[in-house]
Design an enzyme around this catalytic site. Structure first.
Site, PDB file in Angstrom:
ATOM      1  N   HIS A  46      69.657 -36.639 -53.430  1.00 24.27           N
ATOM      2  CA  HIS A  46      68.506 -37.388 -52.938  1.00 24.27           C
ATOM      3  C   HIS A  46      67.787 -38.125 -54.062  1.00 24.27           C
ATOM      4  O   HIS A  46      67.390 -39.272 -53.912  1.00 24.27           O
ATOM      5  CB  HIS A  46      67.551 -36.424 -52.235  1.00 24.27           C
ATOM      6  N   GLU A  90      63.029 -45.832 -45.440  1.00 21.71           N
ATOM      7  CA  GLU A  90      63.412 -44.505 -45.918  1.00 21.71           C
ATOM      8  C   GLU A  90      63.735 -43.603 -44.746  1.00 21.71           C
ATOM      9  O   GLU A  90      63.195 -43.750 -43.660  1.00 21.71           O
ATOM     10  CB  GLU A  90      62.266 -43.911 -46.742  1.00 21.71           C
ATOM     11  N   SER A  91      64.611 -42.630 -44.987  1.00 21.61           N
ATOM     12  CA  SER A  91      65.055 -41.759 -43.891  1.00 21.61           C
ATOM     13  C   SER A  91      64.284 -40.448 -43.872  1.00 21.61           C
ATOM     14  O   SER A  91      63.815 -39.974 -44.908  1.00 21.61           O
ATOM     15  CB  SER A  91      66.540 -41.451 -44.060  1.00 21.61           C
ATOM     16  N   HIS A  92      64.145 -39.867 -42.693  1.00 21.93           N
ATOM     17  CA  HIS A  92      63.655 -38.504 -42.546  1.00 21.93           C
ATOM     18  C   HIS A  92      64.496 -37.837 -41.461  1.00 21.93           C
ATOM     19  O   HIS A  92      63.986 -37.332 -40.468  1.00 21.93           O
ATOM     20  CB  HIS A  92      62.161 -38.476 -42.218  1.00 21.93           C
TER      21      HIS A  92
HETATM   22  N1  ADP Z   1      70.616 -48.325 -50.689  1.00 14.76           N
HETATM   23  C1  ADP Z   1      69.836 -48.798 -51.652  1.00 14.76           C
HETATM   24  N2  ADP Z   1      69.895 -50.078 -51.975  1.00 14.76           N
HETATM   25  C2  ADP Z   1      69.095 -50.557 -52.916  1.00 14.76           C
HETATM   26  N3  ADP Z   1      68.218 -49.847 -53.585  1.00 14.76           N
HETATM   27  C3  ADP Z   1      68.116 -48.572 -53.319  1.00 14.76           C
HETATM   28  C4  ADP Z   1      68.937 -47.998 -52.335  1.00 14.76           C
HETATM   29  N4  ADP Z   1      68.626 -46.723 -52.231  1.00 14.76           N
HETATM   30  C5  ADP Z   1      67.651 -46.512 -53.116  1.00 14.76           C
HETATM   31  N5  ADP Z   1      67.327 -47.640 -53.774  1.00 14.76           N
HETATM   32  C6  ADP Z   1      66.277 -47.803 -54.751  1.00 14.76           C
HETATM   33  O1  ADP Z   1      66.306 -46.713 -55.614  1.00 14.76           O
HETATM   34  C7  ADP Z   1      64.977 -46.343 -55.970  1.00 14.76           C
HETATM   35  C8  ADP Z   1      64.741 -44.901 -55.730  1.00 14.76           C
HETATM   36  O2  ADP Z   1      64.788 -44.668 -54.354  1.00 14.76           O
HETATM   37  P1  ADP Z   1      64.059 -43.448 -53.688  1.00 14.76           P
HETATM   38  O3  ADP Z   1      64.376 -42.245 -54.454  1.00 14.76           O
HETATM   39  O4  ADP Z   1      64.394 -43.437 -52.255  1.00 14.76           O
HETATM   40  O5  ADP Z   1      62.558 -43.855 -53.863  1.00 14.76           O
HETATM   41  P2  ADP Z   1      61.323 -42.863 -53.876  1.00 14.76           P
HETATM   42  O6  ADP Z   1      61.383 -42.162 -55.152  1.00 14.76           O
HETATM   43  O7  ADP Z   1      60.167 -43.773 -53.769  1.00 14.76           O
HETATM   44  O8  ADP Z   1      61.508 -41.962 -52.693  1.00 14.76           O
HETATM   45  C9  ADP Z   1      64.051 -47.222 -55.172  1.00 14.76           C
HETATM   46  O9  ADP Z   1      63.647 -48.287 -55.981  1.00 14.76           O
HETATM   47  C10 ADP Z   1      64.923 -47.724 -54.087  1.00 14.76           C
HETATM   48  O10 ADP Z   1      64.459 -48.963 -53.622  1.00 14.76           O
END
Ligand code: ADP
Ligand code: MG
Lengths: 726, 82, 230, 82
Positions: A46, A90-92
């Site tokens: 994650h 974002e998913s839940h």
């Molecule tokens: N499928 C994806 N395509 C492009 N960018 C992604 C993808 N998945 C995640 N990111 C980018 O990776 C970074 C970390 O994502 P995430 O961990 O979900 O964010 P957060 O820490 O805010 O929950 C974010 O900038 C997100 O936009």
């Protein structure tokens, strides 16, 4: 009695033997329990994107209008007037199956924070939902809870829920998908980032107090917590939209000052990931005093506080001297405010609790040694061509059945529970247009917003399906007259350790990337959700796309409702493609064949032509042709406009069911005053176009004497969800 | 006979409503207020007349519908007045 | 003439209301924080929609005890104008400035859709730009809009001409189907005994711009503007 | 000490939530269900240690905030366990 920190415990925390060996090498000693917790969450799928990162890098992420692409809390694009749109999806999924209401509600809360943490006032929410077989009682319970949860949270925080999508398929029986998207607006020169800076600066905690919510379940199996384990069990996260609303207002109030050096919401892995990310991005160290963390429960350990996923919390690095002013703002909004640490020059993440150093980890190796896998992947096997399929039912009966089936029926029952007008800027509400239109306060300009994916296409051909999802989002924005700018995505897949699943992922990304490039529609943010499986049964590959576009004059935006007397024209070529169509599934009872091909050059050309017509003021209504094909699109327009349609005959050379229900891509139905003139312009531009008929009477009349009452269509269309759920 | 089922959020589960009520009471000038928890009370009139059987049925109802075992706990009692 | 919008924690339609007021009054309203008690200079106090205190316990219950509410009550006692919309209506009933109460919608679901309202009288400061019996459209967005009061109170409200709006169909007729939240006697809004305090559930403030679907809600604000300027 | 305030809709005030619960229970196959009423239970932890004074304070809280006399009635009790 504490269990020893060893490879076995690490395994129960989700770290492989090699990963644990790397931890030992970095630390040069056995880590503490809290340290192991930090490594395990930071290196989880994650947080680390260890299976997906190499592939995500292949997506196009830049354009002249992109201010911040992936890597920040949300993507940022310039939309004119000195403003920026900030958005992410974002998913839940898993929490929404365990506790549908709270799972969905906290999903909305989480994505809101990702957006306002960057300085944006949230102005719209959307969602993309996939549920299991409607024949199962559990599906009804999940749908009911998820819809209530999304509404319960979004309505209360006062952000309008303006759009979304819903599919049903047995592959989601044990694993529904709840993907939430938030869009916010900020001045383009006042975007807040998370990189910490300024040795000695205070680290401040604001929002709700910390409880034992959602701490990684596996860790609780250890004997660490002794006889009171039951009482200290991790609990489901409960959302508090009232506190979220206060936190939005308080953060925006503080953001209007110059007090903030960096700010980051506490999302997955809570305090740990926000502290590590802020310090890591800033290339500094961070030291936390765990005794100062506002706590909701007594006797919490450092481990619990570091890993808690309590909702509605933020971490802020303040400029020197700003504490009193910041405190006053949060106290005014009756929110917790505590200085819990400071920025250091050590490059280490240190957490001290009750005088004991519970965590002391060097940040660079934590980030640099994070696992990164190019997992084995099997290319998907192409589906055999479908071959001819006879029509077993006839056009009229098929249409009535299609418009009433779970995947095509009206979503009114759902959107009627979402406040779609709060904010006073919603120009096109759910159901009114292919994309929601939300105006910018005090401006003529508006955003066009949509979420899209066709998972059955993605299963049959992940690459085509990935491209189609992007193309459909682009088309939906275009169909309102808006200019598509960028996408966020939510890549929902099964277990990446299975080469077939990883193959789906790789192919879907390839398709998405190609479409994003061809359509100048870069990916600026997103989220990956893997391991969506129950009892070894994977969900359909579901790369949900959230699209954002802009229209300079909201008054020019069109919806799908035509008026009496309008003429109807189809833009785009029709081959009568039935592979993976809803007609094939619902009427012929088969989920077969390859999905319709996506011709990106045609998408681009047809869309640019349609947008030009709309912006020239020559189009009354426009609707893209997608699920269910042409006749379903026409029926939807007739129902929206409350008008009958007199339709011309289907062309020679293909079956009537192929023409009316085929799902060829890159098509739009336009309602115009002057069809011949439109056909001339299309011909001159080399765009396939065809007159379809005109708006007249109260029925759909087809050549050959078929008459289908629009009232009957509406009856079938509106019946399913209320009957099923009431 | 009448049976009452009390449904409360489990210990440790955030109770935003209880918290807000506590704050409001304090603002109203009531002092000395510790934790406040808000739950549901469901009163059922059952055809059943045997207290033990009525209690058992209500327990079954709570398990299947009235309480959400993921976040709530419940208790059943027979109101003394009635 | 000056309007003030009272902001309670959790309120969320204050901006919608400010936009409507500014566009119809030609003057921006003052935003009044719920701790303020000096409302001097304000002719109209508006309690907007939203979820004050999260709608926890009962909608409007906690906001009704805010410091500002003493000043709102004093303003009403002096014959000042008060408008409560949605959560604002709930707060006014909880504070005892309007009779009755608002229960969960009969169908137990949040309702977000347009409804039709019939203007029961056109001789108040809130409705002079309508004709009596006129029907207009307004978005509603609430989970607790089911108006209730005991039979005596309802009879008294009817007898005294204090029913402001009723839920009707597009033709102006009351029916069970048009009464979406199950309100007693299809009541959507009521007046105080001097008709200077109005509470209603739907949101005329969200329909004051053709671009947003129509101007059905404008007469409410135009009526107020006309009366208060005079 | 702990005090519990029970808030129920008054007799005569329609209780759609109670009715919906009753219907859902019947649908689930539970027979012999008469009227069902849904109310609230608010548990307060008070610094007060004298039961009578605690009860009096909770009554005051219910009167001022916890119950709406237009539609609700309330009762206060001190839970026996605890
Ligand atoms: N499928 C994806 N395509 C492009 N960018 C992604 C993808 N998945 C995640 N990111 C980018 O990776 C970074 C970390 O994502 P995430 O961990 O979900 O964010 P957060 O820490 O805010 O929950 C974010 O900038 C997100 O936009
Ligand atoms: Mg984030």
């Amino acid at each position: 009695m504490a269990q020893p920190v060893d490879a076995a415990l690490a395994r129960s925390f989700g770290l492989s033997a090699e990963e644990f060996a790397t931890v030992l090498a970095i630390m040069g000693r056995t880590p503490t329990l809290a340290e192991l917790g930090v490594f395990s969450v930071m290196w989880s799928e994650h947080c680390s994107y260890k299976s997906s990162r190499v592939w995500l890098r292949t997506l196009p992420t830049t354009a002249p209008w992109v201010i911040h692409g992936p890597g920040e809390n949300a993507g940022v694009v310039a939309i004119g007037d000195g403003l920026a749109a900030i958005f992410k999806m974002e998913s839940h999924n898993h929490p929404s199956f365990i506790e549908p209401y709270q799972g969905a509600a906290t999903g909305v809360g989480g994505i809101l924070r990702d957006v306002y943490t960057m300085g944006a006032r949230p102005i719209a929410n959307l969602n993309a939902l996939r549920f299991g077989d409607p024949g199962l009682a559990v599906t009804r319970r999940v749908v009911d809870g998820v819809v209530r949860g999304i509404g319960g949270y979004g309505n209360c925080v006062g952000v309008p829920t303006v759009g979304g999508e819903v599919n049903f398929h047995p592959a989601y029986n044990g694993n529904p998908l709840v993907n939430a998207m938030t869009v916010g607006i900020a001045p383009a020169d006042r975007i807040f980032l998370s990189a910490a800076a300024g040795i000695g600066n205070q680290v401040v905690y604001v929002g709700s107090r910390t409880g034992r919510d959602g701490i990684h379940g596996a860790t609780m199996a250890s004997a660490e917590f002794g006889a009171d384990a039951e009482e200290k069990r991790p609990t489901v996260q409960v959302g508090d939209p009232f506190t979220e609303k206060l936190l939005i207002e308080a953060c925006l109030e503080l953001m209007a000052t110059d007090a903030i050096v960096a700010i980051q919401d506490m999302g997955a892995a809570g305090l740990t990931s926000s502290a590590v990310e802020m310090a890591g991005k800033g290339g500094v160290g961070i030291e936390l005093d765990m005794d100062a963390v506002p706590q909701r429960e007594t006797g919490m350990s450092a481990y619990e506080m570091l890993l808690s996923e309590s909702q509605e919390r933020m971490l802020i690095v303040l400029r020197p001297g700003a504490e009193a002013m910041a405190r006053a703002i949060f106290e005014k909004w009756e929110l917790a405010f505590a200085v819990i640490g400071r920025i250091t020059d050590t490059g280490r993440f240190v957490a001290v609790h009750a005088g004991v150093v519970e965590v002391d980890i060097p940040l660079d190796p934590l980030a640099e040694a994070a696992p990164l896998y190019t997992r084995p992947h099997l290319p998907p096997v192409p589906r055999a061509p479908l071959g001819p399929v006879a029509d077993p039912l006839g056009i009229e009966a098929a249409l009535l059945r299609l418009v009433g089936c779970p995947d095509l029926c009206s979503r009114r029952w759902i959107w009627d529970q979402y406040d779609s007008t709060v904010g006073g800027q919603t120009v096109k509400r759910p159901g009114a247009a292919d994309a929601a239109i939300v105006r910018l306060d005090g401006s003529r300009r508006a955003l066009a917003l949509t979420t899209d994916c066709t998972p059955r296409y993605c299963l049959a051909d992940p690459q085509v399906g990935g491209a189609q999802a992007v193309a459909e989002a682009w088309r939906n924005i275009t169909a309102t007259g808006a200019r598509p700018l960028a996408v966020t995505d939510n890549l929902n897949f099964g277990n990446p350790e299975k080469p077939e699943i990883m193959g789906q992922f790789v192919a879907a990304i390839a398709g998405m990337g190609a479409a994003c490039r061809a359509l100048d529609f870069p990916v600026v943010s997103g989220n990956v959700s893997l391991y969506n499986e129950t009892d070894g049964q994977s969900i359909l590959p579901t790369p949900a796309i959230g699209g954002l576009g802009v229209i300079d004059d909201a008054a020019l935006a069109v919806g799908i409702a035509p008026g009496a007397g309008d003429e109807l024209v189809l833009i785009g070529a029709t081959a009568g493609w039935l592979g993976q169509s809803l007609w094939l599934r619902e009427i012929a009872g088969r989920e077969d064949g390859p999905p319709p091909p996506v011709d990106l050059a045609a998408e681009r050309a047809n869309g640019d032509f349609v947008r030009g017509e709309i912006l020239a003021g020559r189009v009354v209504a426009c609707h893209d042709v997608s699920d269910g094909g042409l006749l379903v699109a026409l029926a939807e327009m007739a129902m929206a406009g409350d008008t009958g349609l007199a339709l011309d005959a289907a062309p020679e050379g293909m079956g009537a069911h192929e023409f009316w229900f085929g799902e060829d891509q890159a098509r739009y139905v336009l309602a115009v005053a002057d069809a011949p003139a439109l056909l001339d312009r299309a011909a001159a531009a080399g765009i396939a176009a065809r007159r379809l008929g005109r708006c007249a009477g109260t029925d759909l009349t087809l050549a050959g004497g078929i008459t289908i009452s629009v009232r009957a269509c509406r009856g079938a269309h509106e019946a399913f969800l209320p009957n099923w759920l009431q | 006979m009448k049976v009452a089922v009390t449904v409360m959020l489990k210990d440790g589960v955030l109770d935003p409503q209880g918290r807000a009520i506590g704050q409001a009471l304090t603002t109203l000038g009531f002092g000395g207020i510790g934790e406040v928890r808000a739950g549901k009370l469901i009163e059922l009139e059952l055809a059943e007349t045997d207290p033990e059987r009525a209690r058992a049925r209500a327990t079954e109802m709570a398990r299947r519908l009235l309480a959400n075992p993921v976040i709530e706990s419940f208790s059943v009692h027979i109101p003394t007045e009635a | 003439m000056r309007a003030g919008i009272v902001v309670f924690p959790g309120i969320n339609r204050e901006r919608d209301m400010a936009i409507a007021i500014e566009s119809c009054f030609g003057q921006a309203p003052r935003l009044v924080w719920h701790h303020e008690t000096d409302l001097a200079g304000l002719d109209l106090l508006v309690l907007p929609g939203g979820f004050s205190y999260g709608d926890y316990l009962r909608c409007g219950a906690m906001a009704a005890h805010s410091p500002v509410m003493g000043a709102v009550a004093a303003h009403a006692r002096r014959g000042g104008y008060v408008l409560g919309v949605c959560n604002g209506f709930q707060i006014l009933t909880e504070a005892g400035l309007l009779p009755g109460a608002l229960l969960r919608n009969a169908g137990l679901r949040f309702l977000s859709m347009d409804c039709f309202l019939r203007v029961e009288r056109a001789d108040t400061v809130f409705t002079s730009r309508w004709a009596a019996g006129e029907v207009f459209r307004a978005p509603m967005a609430h989970g607790d809009g089911n108006y209730t009061a005991d039979a005596d109170t309802l009879d008294r409200l009817e007898g005294e001409g204090r029913v402001a709006f009723r839920y009707v169909d597009a033709d102006g007729k009351t029916s069970a189907a048009a009464n979406l939240n199950g309100s007693a006697r299809a009541i959507a809004g009521i007046y105080s005994d001097n008709a200077r305090v109005l509470g209603l559930m739907p949101h005329p403030e969200d329909l004051v711009d053709p671009l947003l679907g129509g101007v059905d809600g404008r007469p409410l604000f135009d009526s107020l503007a006309a009366a208060l300027v005079a």
